[in-house]
Write a protein that holds these residues in place. Structure first.
Motif, mmCIF file in Angstrom:
data_model
loop_
_atom_site.group_PDB
_atom_site.id
_atom_site.type_symbol
_atom_site.label_atom_id
_atom_site.label_comp_id
_atom_site.label_asym_id
_atom_site.label_seq_id
_atom_site.Cartn_x
_atom_site.Cartn_y
_atom_site.Cartn_z
ATOM 1 N N ARG A 1 58.462 37.163 86.285
ATOM 2 C CA ARG A 1 58.925 38.206 85.357
ATOM 3 C C ARG A 1 58.026 38.293 84.122
ATOM 4 N NH1 ARG A 1 64.768 37.871 82.916
ATOM 5 N NH2 ARG A 1 65.430 39.272 84.548
ATOM 6 N N GLN A 2 57.663 37.132 83.556
ATOM 7 C CA GLN A 2 56.858 37.139 82.336
ATOM 8 C C GLN A 2 55.458 37.695 82.587
ATOM 9 O OE1 GLN A 2 58.080 36.288 79.140
ATOM 10 N NE2 GLN A 2 56.258 37.491 78.751
ATOM 11 N N ASP B 1 54.539 39.687 84.973
ATOM 12 C CA ASP B 1 54.694 41.109 85.256
ATOM 13 C C ASP B 1 54.818 41.889 83.945
ATOM 14 O OD1 ASP B 1 55.054 43.318 87.150
ATOM 15 O OD2 ASP B 1 57.110 43.371 86.385
ATOM 16 N N GLU B 2 55.586 41.357 83.015
ATOM 17 C CA GLU B 2 55.750 42.009 81.703
ATOM 18 C C GLU B 2 54.420 42.070 80.956
ATOM 19 O OE1 GLU B 2 57.988 40.743 77.677
ATOM 20 O OE2 GLU B 2 59.302 40.966 79.429
#
Length: 147
Positions: free
Chosen positions: A36-37, A39-40
């Motif tokens: 998630r990180q 990707d962000e």
């Protein structure tokens, strides 16, 4: 000034850190949070997720002390080097790449996977008798934005 050095000056160093329970669930969460990180941040996450999965799994299996968590830290430098750090409570159990394992063996491949993905990796003494296992990956490709 070259375009590369200008990009390095203007690009920030990015940080992410989280403390997780030293359980299988905590290890899975470390991988998901890494995905998630990154990707962000607009970075590819597949290789980093594999490294985090192995290091977090090792922290849970070999670095666990009852009642103590492990810590995941991601640092993305301006030169696009990602440093992954997993800190656990067992400084007395330093990881080493094992001898080759049998094809049907259930374990013994984790650090070989880390070695395959990382440009370099190592271990340093951590706080409170713990250790930090780290790996660095050069993020060579940026993820294309979704259309």
């Amino acid at each position: 000034m070259s375009q590369k050095s200008l990009a390095q000056i203007t690009a920030p160093t990015r940080h992410f850190a989280v403390q997780l329970s030293a359980t299988r669930r905590g290890a899975r969460l470390a991988r998901l949070l890494t995905e998630r990180q990154l990707d962000e941040w607009g970075e590819p996450y597949e290789a980093a997720a594999q490294v985090v999965a192995e290091l977090a799994s090792n922290a849970v299996l070999h670095g666990r002390v009852r009642g103590r968590d492990f810590r995941l830290r991601l640092t993305l430098r301006p030169d696009r080097t990602l440093r992954i750090e997993v800190t656990d409570a067992r400084g007395d159990r330093v990881p080493r790449v094992p001898a080759p394992v049998e094809r049907d063996a259930e374990g013994g491949r984790g650090l070989r996977i880390v070695e395959a993905y990382a440009n370099r990796w190592g271990v340093v003494e951590g706080p409170a008798h713990g250790k930090t296992v780290w790996a660095e990956l050069l993020m060579t490709f940026r993820r294309l934005p979704a259309e």
